[in-house]
Design a protein around this motif. Structure first.
Motif, mmCIF file in Angstrom:
data_model
loop_
_atom_site.group_PDB
_atom_site.id
_atom_site.type_symbol
_atom_site.label_atom_id
_atom_site.label_comp_id
_atom_site.label_asym_id
_atom_site.label_seq_id
_atom_site.Cartn_x
_atom_site.Cartn_y
_atom_site.Cartn_z
ATOM 1 N N ILE A 64 34.896 37.892 40.771
ATOM 2 C CA ILE A 64 35.985 37.513 41.685
ATOM 3 C C ILE A 64 37.260 37.205 40.918
ATOM 4 O O ILE A 64 38.341 37.500 41.394
ATOM 5 C CB ILE A 64 35.617 36.338 42.626
ATOM 6 N N SER A 65 37.137 36.620 39.719
ATOM 7 C CA SER A 65 38.365 36.254 39.021
ATOM 8 C C SER A 65 39.135 37.509 38.610
ATOM 9 O O SER A 65 40.360 37.552 38.732
ATOM 10 C CB SER A 65 38.075 35.365 37.820
ATOM 11 N N VAL A 98 40.741 38.935 41.752
ATOM 12 C CA VAL A 98 41.924 38.182 42.154
ATOM 13 C C VAL A 98 43.107 38.508 41.250
ATOM 14 O O VAL A 98 44.212 38.798 41.711
ATOM 15 C CB VAL A 98 41.627 36.660 42.118
ATOM 16 N N PHE A 99 42.855 38.497 39.937
ATOM 17 C CA PHE A 99 43.936 38.710 38.980
ATOM 18 C C PHE A 99 44.518 40.113 39.124
ATOM 19 O O PHE A 99 45.744 40.291 39.165
ATOM 20 C CB PHE A 99 43.403 38.470 37.567
ATOM 21 N N MET A 124 46.579 40.322 42.207
ATOM 22 C CA MET A 124 47.871 39.656 42.053
ATOM 23 C C MET A 124 48.876 40.590 41.391
ATOM 24 O O MET A 124 50.010 40.721 41.854
ATOM 25 C CB MET A 124 47.724 38.410 41.176
ATOM 26 N N GLY A 126 43.821 32.483 37.521
ATOM 27 C CA GLY A 126 44.140 33.113 38.796
ATOM 28 C C GLY A 126 43.345 32.529 39.951
ATOM 29 O O GLY A 126 43.920 32.186 40.993
ATOM 30 N N ILE A 127 42.035 32.370 39.775
ATOM 31 C CA ILE A 127 41.276 31.799 40.904
ATOM 32 C C ILE A 127 41.614 30.314 41.045
ATOM 33 O O ILE A 127 41.617 29.792 42.153
ATOM 34 C CB ILE A 127 39.748 32.030 40.829
ATOM 35 N N TYR A 146 44.566 29.043 40.615
ATOM 36 C CA TYR A 146 45.824 29.068 41.350
ATOM 37 C C TYR A 146 45.581 29.348 42.828
ATOM 38 O O TYR A 146 46.080 28.655 43.719
ATOM 39 C CB TYR A 146 46.722 30.140 40.729
ATOM 40 N N LEU A 147 44.770 30.351 43.091
ATOM 41 C CA LEU A 147 44.505 30.736 44.480
ATOM 42 C C LEU A 147 43.810 29.602 45.241
ATOM 43 O O LEU A 147 44.046 29.409 46.433
ATOM 44 C CB LEU A 147 43.626 31.987 44.490
ATOM 45 N N TRP A 193 40.211 34.722 50.638
ATOM 46 C CA TRP A 193 40.150 34.620 49.185
ATOM 47 C C TRP A 193 40.439 33.209 48.698
ATOM 48 O O TRP A 193 39.930 32.796 47.660
ATOM 49 C CB TRP A 193 41.142 35.594 48.534
ATOM 50 N N SER A 231 37.911 31.481 46.246
ATOM 51 C CA SER A 231 38.308 31.029 44.917
ATOM 52 C C SER A 231 37.960 29.565 44.719
ATOM 53 O O SER A 231 37.506 29.155 43.647
ATOM 54 C CB SER A 231 39.808 31.205 44.715
#
Lengths: 287, 289
Positions: free
Chosen positions: A129-130, A133-134, A137, B32-33, B35-36, B253, B257
């Protein structure tokens, strides 16, 4: 007399029975998954209706064998493709890491070493998932501000490769570094004294010494990539590898013996590769 | 001088792939996660920053119950794996003769080479209502009709132990292998009973292996997905399933996250606690190949 062993007969027999039970436990699901690939029935369950290879090679409904099932075949090709790319990348970066940590001195080496190990202890789902997500983005950013469509950063093969690469590199680095640690540096010095250039020493002395480790790192990487599920699940697009295709089939369609056939294929394939990597290791000790 | 520059250049060249890998694929995505998870969705393209997602998590009992359940089942699986694996590791390291030792060790490793999916599938074939065990019990006459052995907690635990016990055995074998039998002899000569010798000599000696095994087992269990889902069915209530659900099924999401961060923080905390209590460190336990 082995003092570590239990001394009384009863105790020894209990111990041996336990061992036996344990190995039955280890083998049971694998045998169960394997056996029904050869059962001439449309369910992977008893009763036994005779031996068949239809679940591998059959071409007529309802017994379409795995080698005639287009989706399974496509999954297999995808897995193969992903596995080769990922392990090649992981071996290259792993070799760099091995030289970096075994040969070089630099500030914060210990902290960086721990950072190198960390991908192994992050659960696969979270790595998946990370990265998802990245990548999204970046893709969204590029879309809104630059009007660029970076399709490769959306779920699909490229992200699957990155996801698997992110933790496989730790494994390949450790394998290669362990081998490099055993290297006698005076061999390199001798070659240098004899007038060889650095590049030549690397190509003719150091890399041949590392070759068995590079090979087993590649094989192990390929196996782990081929069988990976957790990280891949989060990053997969339309071009799904074999494990995902098989999982979809299991959950949505229910299991037919074709899944047993795929299991046999996976077991035999990984068994052969494991033997290959063990043989490579054996050559290593034989030197 | 030239030599010095070359060293510097090669350091930079070797450092580049490492930094790119760690920063782009590990650190930035984790941030990133993070932050989300701190971003609350108010409407399309309308966000507010704060801990709202974490508050949501705490206010919804099913979420934190799932995390707690995953946690305690993982701890249970870890402990059971230690009990199941220790005798095996002890046998391989201390009792088996040279030749059978290698063979037994390889036997233990076989399931490791087989995909999680195949193992879970094997359990399904064995345990489901129309499966082998149900069928065998019927033909022996122990039960009347077919019995469903899947979709309960015991099965999930058995399946999980199956997937992780090898990661317990391997580090145990490598530590026990180094133990000299004369230690045991000394213990017996001093009048220790079998139990005393085991408790006072074997267990302390094996401690680094026990810690390493427990950490790896715990992380793998808490992060596992296939085994609890396939063997536990709809009601397995596993935390990774919640993460998948939020990400892929509900497309939320932010919540996904948040769950991811919570799982990571929680598992790291347990590992840290384990290392702290036993005085080990991460590099020496996990990377000991």
């Amino acid at each position: 007399m082995n003092v570590a062993a239990p001394q009384s007969t009863v105790l020894r027999m209990t111990y041996n029975t336990y061992l036996l039970l344990f190995f039955v436990y280890l083998a049971a699901p694998l045998v169960a998954a394997g056996v029904f690939a050869f059962n001439d029935s449309t369910f992977s369950a008893l009763p036994w209706k005779g031996f068949t290879l239809d679940w591998f090679f059959g071409s007529t409904d309802p017994k379409v064998g795995m080698f005639n099932d287009r989706r399974l075949l496509r999954g297999m090709t995808n897995s193969l493709y992903i596995g080769i790319i990922v392990s090649a990348m992981a071996v290259i970066v792993g070799t760099c890491n091995a030289f970096l940590f075994e040969r070089k001195q630099f500030p914060f080496k210990n902290v960086l070493y721990i950072l190198m190990i960390i991908p192994l202890v992050i659960p696969g789902v979270i790595l998946g998932i990370s990265i998802l997500v990245f990548a999204s983005m970046i893709a969204n950013g590029a879309e809104t501000s630059l009007n660029l469509d970076l399709a490769f950063l959306r779920p699909g093969m490229f992200l699957v490769i990155l996801g698997q690469f992110s933790f496989l590199t730790t494994i390949t680095s450790l394998v290669i570094a362990a081998r490099l640690r055993k290297f006698d540096i005076s061999l390199e010095e001798a070659a240098l004294n004899l007038g060889a250039s650095r590049g030549r020493v690397l190509a003719t002395v150091t890399l041949p010494f590392l070759a068995p480790a590079l090979f087993s790192a590649f094989v192990v990487g390929f196996l782990i990539s081929f069988e990976n599920f957790n990280t891949t699940l989060m990053l997969v697009g339309s071009d799904a590898p074999l494990t995902i295709t098989m999982y979809d089939r299991m959950v949505k369609v229910g299991s037919t013996p074709v899944l047993n056939a795929v299991s046999v294929f996976l077991m035999v394939g990984s068994g052969l590769l494991a033997v290959l990597s063990v043989l490579a290791q054996r050559n290593r000790t034989g030197e | 001088m030239l030599r010095n520059d070359a060293t510097k250049l090669s350091l930079i060249l070797l450092m580049t792939p490492f930094i790119l890998w760690i920063v782009l694929l590990i650190i930035l995505p984790q941030l990133g996660i993070g932050y989300l998870s701190l971003r609350e969705k108010l409407g399309p393209n309308d966000y507010k920053f704060g801990f709202a997602n974490y508050v949501d998590f705490l206010q919804e009992p099913i979420y934190w119950n799932t995390l707690l359940r995953t946690a305690w089942m993982s701890i249970l699986v870890t402990i059971l794996s230690l009990f199941v694996g220790f005798p095996i590791a002890y046998y391989i390291a201390k009792i088996a003769r040279r030749r059978s030792r290698a063979a037994l060790f390889l036997l233990c490793l076989i399931p490791l080479w087989v995909s999680d999916l195949v193992r879970a599938f094997g359990w399904i074939v064995l345990l489901r209502e129309t499966g082998i065990i149900s069928g065998a019990l019927q033909s022996v006459g122990l039960i009347e009709g077919p019995v469903e052995l899947l979709y309960n907690d015991v099965t999930v635990v058995i399946g999980l132990i199956y997937t992780v016990v090898l990661f317990m055995i391997v580090p145990l074998v490598s530590t026990l292998d180094g133990m000299d039998n004369s230690l045991l002899e000394a213990g017996y000569n001093l009048g220790g009973s079998r139990f005393t010798v085991f408790r006072m000599i074997v267990v302390p000696y094996a401690m680094p292996g026990i810690v390493a095994g427990c950490i790896i087992t715990f992380m793998l269990t808490a992060g596992s997905y296939l085994t609890p889902i396939l063997l536990g069915g709809k009601n397995s209530m596993w935390f990774t399933e919640q993460i998948y659900d939020q990400f892929i099924t509900r497309y939320n999401w932010e919540a996904g996250s948040t769950f991811g961060v919570l799982l990571l923080v929680f598992t790291s905390f347990v590992v840290w606690l384990g290392l702290r209590l036993t005085g080990q460190n991460l590099a020496s336990t996990v990377a000991k190949d």
